[in-house]
Design an enzyme around this catalytic site. Sequence first.
Site, mmCIF file in Angstrom:
data_model
loop_
_atom_site.group_PDB
_atom_site.id
_atom_site.type_symbol
_atom_site.label_atom_id
_atom_site.label_comp_id
_atom_site.label_asym_id
_atom_site.label_seq_id
_atom_site.Cartn_x
_atom_site.Cartn_y
_atom_site.Cartn_z
ATOM 1 N N PHE A 119 0.872 -1.254 0.003
ATOM 2 C CA PHE A 119 -0.072 0.098 -0.079
ATOM 3 C C PHE A 119 0.752 1.237 0.097
ATOM 4 C CE2 PHE A 119 -4.787 0.110 1.341
ATOM 5 C CZ PHE A 119 -5.249 -0.844 0.091
ATOM 6 N N GLN A 232 -8.664 13.959 3.887
ATOM 7 C CA GLN A 232 -8.075 13.154 2.871
ATOM 8 C C GLN A 232 -8.753 12.834 1.417
ATOM 9 O OE1 GLN A 232 -6.765 8.620 2.958
ATOM 10 N NE2 GLN A 232 -4.905 9.794 3.312
ATOM 11 N N HIS A 234 -9.000 11.101 -1.815
ATOM 12 C CA HIS A 234 -8.632 9.884 -2.344
ATOM 13 C C HIS A 234 -8.106 9.870 -3.848
ATOM 14 C CE1 HIS A 234 -8.148 5.455 -3.244
ATOM 15 N NE2 HIS A 234 -7.823 5.379 -1.891
ATOM 16 N N LEU A 243 -15.352 4.553 -4.563
ATOM 17 C CA LEU A 243 -13.813 4.452 -4.380
ATOM 18 C C LEU A 243 -13.563 3.096 -5.275
ATOM 19 C CD1 LEU A 243 -11.395 5.237 -2.715
ATOM 20 C CD2 LEU A 243 -12.206 3.476 -1.032
ATOM 21 N N GLU A 246 -7.232 1.441 -3.111
ATOM 22 C CA GLU A 246 -5.748 1.579 -3.411
ATOM 23 C C GLU A 246 -5.110 -0.052 -3.537
ATOM 24 O OE1 GLU A 246 -2.074 3.076 -0.721
ATOM 25 O OE2 GLU A 246 -3.734 4.352 -0.829
ATOM 26 N N ARG A 277 -1.192 9.113 -0.651
ATOM 27 C CA ARG A 277 -2.308 9.468 -0.971
ATOM 28 C C ARG A 277 -2.353 11.049 -1.309
ATOM 29 N NH1 ARG A 277 -7.021 5.714 2.049
ATOM 30 N NH2 ARG A 277 -6.313 3.946 1.044
ATOM 31 N N HIS A 342 -12.452 11.501 1.053
ATOM 32 C CA HIS A 342 -12.695 10.094 1.338
ATOM 33 C C HIS A 342 -12.357 10.105 2.767
ATOM 34 C CE1 HIS A 342 -11.796 5.943 1.382
ATOM 35 N NE2 HIS A 342 -10.474 6.249 1.988
ATOM 36 N N ARG A 377 -3.225 10.127 5.824
ATOM 37 C CA ARG A 377 -3.239 8.810 6.377
ATOM 38 C C ARG A 377 -2.799 7.988 5.262
ATOM 39 N NH1 ARG A 377 -6.958 4.629 5.348
ATOM 40 N NH2 ARG A 377 -8.477 5.975 4.485
#
Length: 564
Positions: A119, A232, A234, A243, A246, A277, A342, A377
């Site tokens: 990730f 955030q 995304h 979404l 990721e 991100r 997000h 994050r």
Amino acid sequence: MFKVVNTLKHDLVIVGAGLAGQAAALEARERGADVAVVSKVHPVRSHSGAAQGGINAAIKPDDNWKDHMFDTVKGSAYLADQDAVRILCSEAPNAIWWLDGFGAPFTRQEDGTLAQRPFGGQRRNRTCHVADHTGHNLLHTLYEQMIRLGIRVYEEWFVTRLLVSERKFVGLLAIDLLKGEMSLIQARACILATGGAARIFGQSSNALINTGDGVSLAYRAGLPIEDMEFFQIHPTGLLNGILMTEGCRGEGAYLINAEGERFMKNYAPQFMELAPRDQVSRAIQTEINEGRGFEGSYVHLDLRHLGEEKIMSRLPQIREIALYFAGVDPVTTPVPIRPTAHYTMGGVDVDTDCKTEVEGLYAAGECACVSVHGANRLGGNSLLETIVFGRRAGINAAGSLKDAAQGDVPQDLVSSDEHRLAEMLGRESGESIAELRKEMEDVVRENFGLFKNEEGMTKGRERLRKLRERAGNVLIPDKGRIFNQSLVNALQLEAMLDVARVLAEGAIRRQESRGGHYRTDYPKMDNENFHHHTIIRLGADGEPEFSTKAVVVEDIPIEAEVKY
């Protein structure tokens, strides 16, 4: 009048039934507490169920929690509190085994060990997952345990006010939406676990229920709200905001512009599509803004080279989402994507034991800010936070009950809320809830989105102030009591406007760019003047009061900028 018709009593009341709330409830119940969970939706409809990609933990022989901690602090643009991050990362393996012991169906390798995918912003493959529907499976796994322990759930109840007397939590008021009745729930402790607030942006990956209720409840009760300027955005949402995890890029998907270029080589050549991100989102939006997007509004997420077998085994839900909501099959066709709102990095100010400054009141999960995410994050750390700090909140709240007596309920607050709701329902004319919400979403998205500046934010703050005034006169066309969604919409609008106002105050004052907060007029990170947390609380005059709080730094040095 809208009157309280029931008085219920429990040791501990938890507001919210997502992963943080359920984890807290299980730990508190195991310690003998009489626990009640209040949720405006059925527990398995909580937004935790939408989490796709996975949950981080350093469980492989070549990994360790200190590396996980370093990646998290760096990814946070050095704003995360390092004592909180230490807890998050050191307790992560135990969180995985706790879930595994309950039967969470983690994807495994052929030798039976847990599969872990890469990730963004991390130097190891440490994201455990259940294909690409991790949150859904974890939520159902914990709900099974809630049923096993007989934990009381008040589902489809909407909390309207926290009751605080002499800086001590004594209860809350809530509407049973099915019956249209208002109840007082007395308790010696409470945990807020209501999730995020990204619905204030309108287009968002969040469920419709993510309206910042917990932050608003705490703000109106006089509690400090921390770092709410950090939302955030995304990188990879469909054009309608849904979404695309990721995990797609973790499995090897590419980001391609209209010129056929894997453009992340120009922004983060070491990490490419797996940069943090905030960087990937800004890169995508820059490509679009500079004319290298398709039809001027999106880029492609390309999974074709992964092959049908891998897509169907590792990303089956993503294929289904792309087919149903974008009309493309990722096995054969690139998916159109652009950034989408997000995650809420800020929230109710709590310490590492999840305590607020009000005795008996705790908060955990996305509505809280223990500050493990700082300004940005890392993917896979949100589910981890819900488990680690949800459990921690439950353990600490249950432990506090031994010496806690039930406080007296301030009847003036009860009467005030009764009158407020009755007045809202009795109003025969007023503003449109839908129109006010649309205006708020436009203001937030246009002035407090991916790119910000002083002029736009100042205008946006003034528009939000006027919207808040107008929201005090909304018309609720449904005058009934049973499942009055118009009333719920009005209350959620008030909560979102509270969150938006706190966001605006923090963002204007933070004259730097850090993580998810990027200002075109102050494009550099400024540790000398802004390496601190933003604290905003509701003043006696009804206006936000601003202060700051020091960031906890232990042994990871603070850098002048974040380089990848």
